[in-house]
Write a protein that holds these residues in place. Structure first.
Motif, PDB file in Angstrom:
ATOM      1  N   LEU A   1     105.954   5.019  93.412  1.00  0.00           N
ATOM      2  CA  LEU A   1     106.554   6.320  92.544  1.00  0.00           C
ATOM      3  C   LEU A   1     105.697   6.522  91.292  1.00  0.00           C
ATOM      4  O   LEU A   1     105.395   7.773  90.922  1.00  0.00           O
ATOM      5  CB  LEU A   1     107.920   5.747  92.339  1.00  0.00           C
ATOM      6  CG  LEU A   1     108.801   6.946  91.569  1.00  0.00           C
ATOM      7  CD1 LEU A   1     108.962   8.392  92.253  1.00  0.00           C
ATOM      8  CD2 LEU A   1     109.978   6.343  91.028  1.00  0.00           C
TER       9      LEU A   1
ATOM     10  N   PHE B   1     113.148   6.081  85.522  1.00  0.00           N
ATOM     11  CA  PHE B   1     111.929   6.192  85.347  1.00  0.00           C
ATOM     12  C   PHE B   1     111.827   7.965  85.552  1.00  0.00           C
ATOM     13  O   PHE B   1     111.046   8.544  84.626  1.00  0.00           O
ATOM     14  CB  PHE B   1     110.824   5.605  86.356  1.00  0.00           C
ATOM     15  CG  PHE B   1     109.445   5.951  86.241  1.00  0.00           C
ATOM     16  CD1 PHE B   1     108.902   5.436  85.034  1.00  0.00           C
ATOM     17  CD2 PHE B   1     108.889   6.717  86.974  1.00  0.00           C
ATOM     18  CE1 PHE B   1     107.437   5.782  84.982  1.00  0.00           C
ATOM     19  CE2 PHE B   1     107.341   7.277  87.035  1.00  0.00           C
ATOM     20  CZ  PHE B   1     106.806   6.768  85.873  1.00  0.00           C
TER      21      PHE B   1
ATOM     22  N   GLU C   1     108.225  -7.177  92.428  1.00  0.00           N
ATOM     23  CA  GLU C   1     109.431  -6.225  92.147  1.00  0.00           C
ATOM     24  C   GLU C   1     110.752  -7.008  91.985  1.00  0.00           C
ATOM     25  O   GLU C   1     111.414  -7.187  92.952  1.00  0.00           O
ATOM     26  CB  GLU C   1     109.658  -5.126  93.066  1.00  0.00           C
ATOM     27  CG  GLU C   1     108.489  -4.046  93.100  1.00  0.00           C
ATOM     28  CD  GLU C   1     108.926  -3.032  94.102  1.00  0.00           C
ATOM     29  OE1 GLU C   1     108.368  -1.772  93.741  1.00  0.00           O
ATOM     30  OE2 GLU C   1     109.468  -3.142  95.202  1.00  0.00           O
TER      31      GLU C   1
ATOM     32  N   LEU D   1     104.510  10.531  91.002  1.00  0.00           N
ATOM     33  CA  LEU D   1     105.488  11.345  90.482  1.00  0.00           C
ATOM     34  C   LEU D   1     104.863  12.578  89.923  1.00  0.00           C
ATOM     35  O   LEU D   1     105.754  13.663  89.934  1.00  0.00           O
ATOM     36  CB  LEU D   1     106.358  10.515  89.357  1.00  0.00           C
ATOM     37  CG  LEU D   1     107.432  11.121  89.051  1.00  0.00           C
ATOM     38  CD1 LEU D   1     108.689  11.332  90.025  1.00  0.00           C
ATOM     39  CD2 LEU D   1     108.189  10.664  87.560  1.00  0.00           C
TER      40      LEU D   1
ATOM     41  N   ILE E   1     112.909   5.076  98.484  1.00  0.00           N
ATOM     42  CA  ILE E   1     112.299   3.796  98.092  1.00  0.00           C
ATOM     43  C   ILE E   1     113.052   2.523  98.454  1.00  0.00           C
ATOM     44  O   ILE E   1     114.010   2.361  98.224  1.00  0.00           O
ATOM     45  CB  ILE E   1     112.263   3.635  96.554  1.00  0.00           C
ATOM     46  CG1 ILE E   1     111.263   4.882  95.972  1.00  0.00           C
ATOM     47  CG2 ILE E   1     111.341   2.517  96.229  1.00  0.00           C
ATOM     48  CD1 ILE E   1     109.937   4.861  96.403  1.00  0.00           C
TER      49      ILE E   1
ATOM     50  N   GLU F   1     119.822   4.218  95.836  1.00  0.00           N
ATOM     51  CA  GLU F   1     118.936   3.930  94.698  1.00  0.00           C
ATOM     52  C   GLU F   1     119.123   2.559  94.051  1.00  0.00           C
ATOM     53  O   GLU F   1     118.402   1.903  93.334  1.00  0.00           O
ATOM     54  CB  GLU F   1     119.107   5.049  93.764  1.00  0.00           C
ATOM     55  CG  GLU F   1     118.377   4.522  92.301  1.00  0.00           C
ATOM     56  CD  GLU F   1     117.027   4.584  92.259  1.00  0.00           C
ATOM     57  OE1 GLU F   1     116.413   4.252  91.080  1.00  0.00           O
ATOM     58  OE2 GLU F   1     116.309   4.432  93.390  1.00  0.00           O
TER      59      GLU F   1
ATOM     60  N   PHE G   1     117.334  10.539  94.531  1.00  0.00           N
ATOM     61  CA  PHE G   1     117.214   9.246  94.764  1.00  0.00           C
ATOM     62  C   PHE G   1     118.162   8.467  95.679  1.00  0.00           C
ATOM     63  O   PHE G   1     119.311   8.413  95.519  1.00  0.00           O
ATOM     64  CB  PHE G   1     116.984   8.335  93.467  1.00  0.00           C
ATOM     65  CG  PHE G   1     115.802   8.483  92.658  1.00  0.00           C
ATOM     66  CD1 PHE G   1     114.657   7.590  93.013  1.00  0.00           C
ATOM     67  CD2 PHE G   1     115.577   9.469  91.808  1.00  0.00           C
ATOM     68  CE1 PHE G   1     113.272   8.211  92.277  1.00  0.00           C
ATOM     69  CE2 PHE G   1     114.468   9.949  91.275  1.00  0.00           C
ATOM     70  CZ  PHE G   1     113.367   9.033  91.324  1.00  0.00           C
TER      71      PHE G   1
ATOM     72  N   ARG H   1     116.247   1.621  89.013  1.00  0.00           N
ATOM     73  CA  ARG H   1     115.110   1.489  88.134  1.00  0.00           C
ATOM     74  C   ARG H   1     114.196   2.594  88.494  1.00  0.00           C
ATOM     75  O   ARG H   1     113.570   3.206  87.439  1.00  0.00           O
ATOM     76  CB  ARG H   1     114.206   0.176  88.465  1.00  0.00           C
ATOM     77  CG  ARG H   1     113.806   0.251  90.184  1.00  0.00           C
ATOM     78  CD  ARG H   1     113.557  -1.383  90.662  1.00  0.00           C
ATOM     79  NE  ARG H   1     113.045  -1.423  91.896  1.00  0.00           N
ATOM     80  CZ  ARG H   1     111.950  -1.294  92.399  1.00  0.00           C
ATOM     81  NH1 ARG H   1     110.929  -1.338  91.891  1.00  0.00           N
ATOM     82  NH2 ARG H   1     111.915  -1.337  93.671  1.00  0.00           N
ATOM     83  N   ASN H   2     114.284   3.246  89.667  1.00  0.00           N
ATOM     84  CA  ASN H   2     113.329   4.322  89.721  1.00  0.00           C
ATOM     85  C   ASN H   2     113.887   5.781  89.213  1.00  0.00           C
ATOM     86  O   ASN H   2     113.238   6.799  88.579  1.00  0.00           O
ATOM     87  CB  ASN H   2     112.919   4.681  91.332  1.00  0.00           C
ATOM     88  CG  ASN H   2     112.349   3.362  91.990  1.00  0.00           C
ATOM     89  OD1 ASN H   2     111.241   2.970  91.389  1.00  0.00           O
ATOM     90  ND2 ASN H   2     112.876   2.690  92.989  1.00  0.00           N
TER      91      ASN H   2
ATOM     92  N   PRO I   1     109.882   0.501  87.354  1.00  0.00           N
ATOM     93  CA  PRO I   1     109.663   1.563  88.586  1.00  0.00           C
ATOM     94  C   PRO I   1     108.827   0.839  89.534  1.00  0.00           C
ATOM     95  O   PRO I   1     107.897   0.153  89.472  1.00  0.00           O
ATOM     96  CB  PRO I   1     109.459   2.750  88.271  1.00  0.00           C
ATOM     97  CG  PRO I   1     108.610   2.419  87.099  1.00  0.00           C
ATOM     98  CD  PRO I   1     109.206   1.042  86.326  1.00  0.00           C
ATOM     99  N   ASN I   2     109.134   1.267  90.839  1.00  0.00           N
ATOM    100  CA  ASN I   2     108.150   1.115  91.944  1.00  0.00           C
ATOM    101  C   ASN I   2     106.722   1.901  91.802  1.00  0.00           C
ATOM    102  O   ASN I   2     106.577   2.765  91.441  1.00  0.00           O
ATOM    103  CB  ASN I   2     108.923   1.749  93.372  1.00  0.00           C
ATOM    104  CG  ASN I   2     107.960   1.928  94.495  1.00  0.00           C
ATOM    105  OD1 ASN I   2     107.127   2.907  94.728  1.00  0.00           O
ATOM    106  ND2 ASN I   2     107.965   0.909  95.032  1.00  0.00           N
TER     107      ASN I   2
END
Length: 198
Positions: free
Chosen positions: A24, A49, A180, A28, A104, A41, A38, A45-46, A20-21
């Motif tokens: 974030l 998470f 990333e 979170l 994101i 997206e 999201f 990945r985010n 994940p970023n």
């Protein structure tokens, strides 16, 4: 543009990694557990998470290849993410149905960007949280990812104009080092904010 993203997400590797970023990850816990969306997206990945951390997660992108990768990642991590494919201006969600919306690196064409942000804000409940990270105008100086068109990049003034009826907990622009996946590597000019809809 859709063909570009379908081609990128059809690659074997995850374009921006499976992790994940970091913005974030760091914030979170500021979002109360609930229903979370999201935006644009990508490969999930985010969203995955957030699902691992107990949220009811919805996500969308307009790339069919992105959904294939996102669904596979959710299965790999043994979580549930409701992932849809549609254009941002045609989103099917009900008004004020989300407790938080996460952006994101969601860069829309300037011709629709303000309208897109407005439509998305309508999905957020009063006092709902927005978490936002994207490339700033100075990103054109770097080769670490993002649109090559300045109009698709952000300034703080533009964000405050496009995210009306939002109280900003903070907003800042800074240089960070991205790690990333293959397409977000190196120093980058980033703009971030956390806000609440009023």
């Amino acid at each position: 543009m859709k063909d570009f993203w379908n081609t990128r997400y059809a690659e074997t590797d995850f374009a921006y990694g499976k992790n994940p970023n970091q913005f974030l990850v760091s914030h979170l816990d500021k979002i109360p557990k609930g229903k979370i969306l999201f935006v644009a997206e990508g490969e999930g990945r985010n969203a995955v998470f957030a699902a691992q951390n107990g949220f009811e997660v919805h996500a969308f992108d307009y790339s069919e290849a992105a959904k294939v990768k996102a669904d596979a990642l959710a299965k790999e991590k043994e979580v549930t993410v409701s992932f849809s494919v549609f254009d941002v201006l045609e989103n099917p969600y009900e008004k004020e149905s989300f407790d938080a919306i996460i952006f994101i690196f969601a860069h829309f064409p300037i011709s629709i960007r303000k309208e897109a942000h407005n439509k998305l804000l309508h999905l957020l409940k009063p006092n709902g949280v927005i978490l936002f990270e994207a490339f700033a105008k100075d990103q054109l100086k770097f080769n670490s990812g993002g649109p090559k068109e300045e109009a698709m990049l952000f300034s703080e003034i533009e964000i405050k104009d496009e995210f009306q009826y939002v109280t900003f907990e903070f907003i800042d622009t800074k240089i960070v080092n991205l790690d990333e996946g293959p397409y977000h590597q190196g120093d980058a000019s980033i703009i971030r904010f956390i806000g609440k809809k009023y």
